[in-house]
Design a protein around this motif. Sequence first.
Motif, PDB file in Angstrom:
ATOM      1  N   ALA A   1     -11.553  -6.415  -6.683  1.00 50.95           N
ATOM      2  CA  ALA A   1     -10.994  -6.815  -5.392  1.00 50.95           C
ATOM      3  C   ALA A   1     -12.092  -7.246  -4.435  1.00 50.95           C
ATOM      4  O   ALA A   1     -13.263  -6.888  -4.588  1.00 50.95           O
TER       5      ALA A   1
ATOM      6  N   VAL B   1      -4.293  -5.042  -0.420  1.00 47.67           N
ATOM      7  CA  VAL B   1      -3.978  -3.619  -0.390  1.00 47.67           C
ATOM      8  C   VAL B   1      -4.519  -3.013   0.901  1.00 47.67           C
ATOM      9  O   VAL B   1      -5.724  -3.060   1.153  1.00 47.67           O
TER      10      VAL B   1
ATOM     11  N   GLU C   1      -3.974   0.403   1.942  1.00 50.25           N
ATOM     12  CA  GLU C   1      -4.484   1.696   1.483  1.00 50.25           C
ATOM     13  C   GLU C   1      -3.732   2.081   0.217  1.00 50.25           C
ATOM     14  O   GLU C   1      -2.532   1.826   0.106  1.00 50.25           O
ATOM     15  N   CYS C   2      -4.439   2.715  -0.717  1.00 53.67           N
ATOM     16  CA  CYS C   2      -3.734   3.218  -1.902  1.00 53.67           C
ATOM     17  C   CYS C   2      -4.582   4.256  -2.616  1.00 53.67           C
ATOM     18  O   CYS C   2      -5.806   4.304  -2.459  1.00 53.67           O
TER      19      CYS C   2
ATOM     20  N   THR D   1       1.230   1.100  -6.079  1.00 56.35           N
ATOM     21  CA  THR D   1       0.540  -0.104  -5.628  1.00 56.35           C
ATOM     22  C   THR D   1      -0.279  -0.730  -6.759  1.00 56.35           C
ATOM     23  O   THR D   1      -0.404  -1.958  -6.849  1.00 56.35           O
TER      24      THR D   1
ATOM     25  N   VAL E   1      -1.130  -4.619  -8.274  1.00 59.98           N
ATOM     26  CA  VAL E   1      -2.498  -5.106  -8.496  1.00 59.98           C
ATOM     27  C   VAL E   1      -2.663  -5.623  -9.923  1.00 59.98           C
ATOM     28  O   VAL E   1      -3.212  -6.710 -10.159  1.00 59.98           O
TER      29      VAL E   1
ATOM     30  N   ASN F   1      -8.774   2.037  -2.751  1.00 61.17           N
ATOM     31  CA  ASN F   1      -9.457   0.881  -2.160  1.00 61.17           C
ATOM     32  C   ASN F   1     -10.885   0.776  -2.678  1.00 61.17           C
ATOM     33  O   ASN F   1     -11.328  -0.278  -3.153  1.00 61.17           O
TER      34      ASN F   1
ATOM     35  N   GLY G   1       0.806  -1.210   0.000  1.00 61.72           N
ATOM     36  CA  GLY G   1       0.000   0.000   0.000  1.00 61.72           C
ATOM     37  C   GLY G   1       0.843   1.265   0.000  1.00 61.72           C
ATOM     38  O   GLY G   1       2.066   1.228  -0.176  1.00 61.72           O
TER      39      GLY G   1
ATOM     40  N   VAL H   1     -11.209   4.487   5.141  1.00 60.66           N
ATOM     41  CA  VAL H   1     -11.379   4.351   3.697  1.00 60.66           C
ATOM     42  C   VAL H   1     -12.575   5.167   3.209  1.00 60.66           C
ATOM     43  O   VAL H   1     -12.628   5.609   2.061  1.00 60.66           O
TER      44      VAL H   1
ATOM     45  N   VAL I   1      -8.866  -5.674  -0.658  1.00 56.68           N
ATOM     46  CA  VAL I   1      -8.584  -4.341  -0.126  1.00 56.68           C
ATOM     47  C   VAL I   1      -9.175  -4.221   1.271  1.00 56.68           C
ATOM     48  O   VAL I   1     -10.241  -4.762   1.554  1.00 56.68           O
ATOM     49  N   SER I   2      -8.468  -3.512   2.129  1.00 56.07           N
ATOM     50  CA  SER I   2      -8.983  -3.243   3.468  1.00 56.07           C
ATOM     51  C   SER I   2     -10.063  -2.178   3.386  1.00 56.07           C
ATOM     52  O   SER I   2      -9.919  -1.187   2.667  1.00 56.07           O
TER      53      SER I   2
END
Length: 305
Positions: free
Chosen positions: A282, A232, A234-235, A241, A245, A273, A122, A263, A257-258
């Motif tokens: 994702a 991931v 954060e991006c 990043t 992916v 994300n 990330g 977010v 993704v988180s």
Amino acid sequence: MDNSVILTIIDLIGKKKTNSIIDRGFLDEAIKLNEEDILSCLKKYKEVDNEFDIPSLEEIKASIEDSVKVLLESEKLGIKATNIFNEDFPSKLKDIKDRSILIFYRGDLNCLYEKNSIAIIGTRTPTEKGEQIGEALGYYYAKEGFVIVSGLANGCDTAGHRGCLKANGKTVATLPCGLDKCYPNDNNDLADEIVESGGCLISEYKIGTNPSSKNFIERDRLQAALSLGVLVVECAIECGTMHTVRFAEAYNKKVAVSLHKDVEKDIDTVKGNLYLLEQKRAIGLKDINDYKKYKNILLGYKIYC
């Protein structure tokens, strides 16, 4: 095959053409692997690539001498090398279209053979919550028996590595420079801790090589290749990043993704994300139950909702 020969050819003609020579079997015909043998291989390659410029015998000899010197200096620094012809070369790195040919490593190469591995990556400038989540994810998946793969960068990468180490797990860092350097410099201690804890640092670049934009992208593909999935933390929508992916998608790896509370905020470094989720590229992870589901997906278990 001797690492100095592979390094010599890469230095002379680049990775792409070296891969082409290997694919066409020209290197298989070299027995002694001295400068004459290499010149013979390159002359045969010229027959299928008219635009290829054959280096002189003197250039080949000088490059061999330089390669031997590089490998000897690397050994003094605890850096080893292996190439695609050797039995210990990780299959994950040669079973991809844009495969590796030669890697340098410091630490335990066995980490790269582990089936259960996950990339946690990330932005270099995560939110405070994102940094906490990155460390928690590294800790959780390490406790679940996964090798944690990342890029040793500040921010999310560092958090994933540190979470893994807190769980007494093993982690792999892919670098965009020679292993005599550390990028960033302030992660020198973390790099040493990774090695001392049974992990591994790897690079496709010989000592003395500085980071570059091209090298960052190339190392991103290694993160995807070495992992069952890419997570991931954060991006942003447009960031480094996203290279990882895209490589993960090309290699048919599951991306997640988180979706922690930050977010949802209007912050550029987390918009990626939601973008990946909205694009259905994702899997979203909100809590421990989602972490478990993603783990089972990576391990090939059937999920019943």
